[in-house]
Write an enzyme that holds these catalytic residues in place. Structure first.
Site, PDB file in Angstrom:
ATOM      1  N   HIS A 132      -1.176  25.036  47.760  1.00 41.49           N
ATOM      2  CA  HIS A 132      -2.583  25.472  47.915  1.00 41.49           C
ATOM      3  C   HIS A 132      -2.746  26.402  49.110  1.00 41.49           C
ATOM      4  CE1 HIS A 132      -3.434  22.161  45.094  1.00 41.49           C
ATOM      5  NE2 HIS A 132      -2.595  21.482  45.852  1.00 41.49           N
TER       6      HIS A 132
ATOM      7  N   SER B 199      -2.615  53.747  59.182  1.00 44.02           N
ATOM      8  CA  SER B 199      -3.947  54.076  58.700  1.00 44.02           C
ATOM      9  C   SER B 199      -4.388  55.383  59.357  1.00 44.02           C
ATOM     10  CB  SER B 199      -4.916  52.946  59.074  1.00 44.02           C
ATOM     11  OG  SER B 199      -6.235  53.431  59.134  1.00 44.02           O
TER      12      SER B 199
ATOM     13  N   LYS C 147      -2.907  49.855  62.797  1.00 38.69           N
ATOM     14  CA  LYS C 147      -2.433  49.341  61.524  1.00 38.69           C
ATOM     15  C   LYS C 147      -0.995  49.712  61.189  1.00 38.69           C
ATOM     16  CE  LYS C 147      -4.561  47.346  58.971  1.00 38.69           C
ATOM     17  NZ  LYS C 147      -5.594  47.674  57.986  1.00 38.69           N
TER      18      LYS C 147
ATOM     19  N   GLU D   8       2.672  46.072  48.404  1.00 38.54           N
ATOM     20  CA  GLU D   8       1.361  46.209  47.742  1.00 38.54           C
ATOM     21  C   GLU D   8       1.467  47.040  46.477  1.00 38.54           C
ATOM     22  OE1 GLU D   8      -1.662  45.709  51.555  1.00 38.54           O
ATOM     23  OE2 GLU D   8      -1.265  47.706  50.791  1.00 38.54           O
TER      24      GLU D   8
END
Ligand code: ARG
Length: 461
Positions: free
Chosen positions: A160, A281, A287, A294
């Site tokens: 979980h 970024s 970043k 991804e």
């Protein structure tokens, strides 16, 4: 692309094809990918025609030389494809006749584009599967290389997405290994059915010539010959199966991707990825984004999409060949390219993962990861498991209230909940003790994980 406006089939036609219809029905823009397989199939077909006496040895020689010349041009990128010749099959046949003269017109004897295209796709896919298998094994080697040094690295195992029990980082990596091991089996199994030869089925009913299908199959490396001509020219279940196996593979890769995305986030910080696999970024200077995982996660969508496209393409199609089937190619080619790209991306990146061992350890120390070990301790002292579960639950509540891990509670706090607890309780509350206690086949004890890695390595070769 040029427009020669010569059709190989226009004998019965009284007007030229509508310009839009011509480009709408053409497949050359994408099926030229099959060109070398088409030539391989044609050479095998011609060789068989000669051996059964349908064409002469000289005719065969001219065809083979012409086809090899075309193959050379294709490899050099100098072949001119024409939309008016519709597809890769008619482009090659027509170019052959342009180059070697009338004898080129005999190549299509006893054959149809229907069995030709089905053969080409199977040859293409057989190669693609072999490349994919090779790349999955590369990836597995990468996992083993990384896992070998991480058997003693402790991380929180999650259920979980919450801290459940301590595990070895290498054990987690070996779970990835197992997933793709099954993907290899699925691909190998699919390959068996891909490697069946449709040639000889001709348009749909077979051919009146005394063909030798066994010979053609042998020349092309097919393991078996399709047993029914109608089925052979029409079904694309082998491509659907491949896309299903690819979807499962990409589903697995998307799970790894998701974990890498979580682990590289500052909130987890379990691993870092070398800069060469990340991007920044344009606005936020701090970043470093995990673009490669991804994108793999994102590309899973198009592979699932291709599977659904092909299933829908085949649904309700009456026997035998229908032009619908021309739509099989783009989803199939896209799946092959996407799978190969994703495997390449991960094969390069996975062995370069930089584990942040201290972060993983700190995270494991939070979240009462050894609670099950404490319950097992009580069971071994004679308490039924359900009661042990309850005692530990109450100790966790104490820990939560006082912001302490189980290993930080005092012996008095333990004994006040259960008189069965003694000084030795602290041994089972250590992370190392928790791991090494799970010392059975498939468990997370470092000794077992080492064994699993060794066995995997010898299996892989
Ligand atoms: N380009 C066609 C395809 O990809 C080849 C087979 C065409 N056969 C036909 N009877 N129109 O399916």
């Amino acid at each position: 692309m040029t427009d020669k406006n010569t059709k190989l089939w226009d004998g019965r036609f009284t007007e030229a094809t509508d310009a839009f219809v011509e480009s709408f029905t053409a497949s050359i823009e994408f099926d030229h990918v099959l060109a070398l397989y088409d030539i391989e199939g044609s050479i095998a077909h011609a060789t068989m025609l000669q051996s059964v006496g349908i064409i002469t040895n000289n005719e065969l020689g001219a065809m083979v030389e012409g086809l090899n010349g075309i193959a050379e041009d294709i490899k050099q990128g100098t072949m001119e494809w024409s939309i008016s010749l519709e597809d890769v099959h008619m482009n090659i046949e027509s170019t052959l006749t342009d180059r070697i003269g009338e004898v080129g017109k005999k190549l299509h004897t006893g054959r149809s584009r229907n069995d030709q295209v089905a053969t080409d796709i199977r040859l293409y896919l057989r190669d693609a599967i072999d490349n994919i298998l090779h790349k999955i094994r590369d990836l597995q080697h990468g996992i083993l290389d990384l896992a070998t040094n991480e058997t003693e690295t402790i991380m929180p195992g999650l259920t979980h997405l919450q801290i459940a029990q301590p595990i070895s980082f290498a054990h987690h990596l070996m779970a990835w290994f197992e997933m793709v091991d099954r993907d290899i089996e699925r691909m190998q199994d699919c390959r068996k059915r891909v490697n069946t030869m449709p040639l000889g089925s001709a348009a749909l009913a077979g051919t009146t010539y005394p063909i030798d299908r066994t010979m053609t199959a042998k020349l092309l490396g097919f393991d078996q010959i399709a047993g029914n001509s109608l089925d052979a020219v029409s079904d694309r279940d082998f491509a659907i199966e491949f896309c299903a196996a690819s979807s499962i593979l990409l589903m697995h890769l998307s799970r790894w991707a998701e974990e890498m995305i979580l682990w590289t986030s500052p909130q987890f910080g379990f691993i870092s990825l070398p800069d060469r696999f990340c991007t920044g970024s344009s606005i936020m200077p701090q970043k470093k984004n995990p673009d490669v995982p991804e994108l793999v996660r994102g590309k899973t969508g198009r592979v699932f999409g291709s599977l659904i496209s092909l299933l829908t393409l085949m649904k309700g199609q009456p026997l035998a060949y229908n032009k619908d089937n021309q739509e099989d190619k783009e989803p199939l080619f896209d799946t092959v390219n996407t799978v190969l790209d994703c495997l390449t991306a991960f094969s390069d990146m996975i062995p370069a993962i930089e584990p942040q061992r201290e972060q993983m350890r700190l995270a494991t120390l939070k979240g009462f990861a050894t609670a099950t070990d404490l319950a097992d301790y009580l069971v071994k002292k004679g308490l039924p498991f359900r009661d042990a579960h309850d005692v530990v639950g109450r100790l966790v509540a104490v820990g939560l209230e006082q912001d302490l891990d189980l290993s930080e509670l005092s012996l008095e706090q333990f004994t006040s909940m259960s008189s069965l607890i003694e000084e030795d309780v602290f041994d089972v509350l250590t992370l190392e003790g928790s791991l090494s206690a799970r010392n059975h086949h498939g468990g997370t004890a470092p000794a077992q994980v080492k064994l699993a890695i060794e066995q995997a390595r010898s299996r892989l070769g």
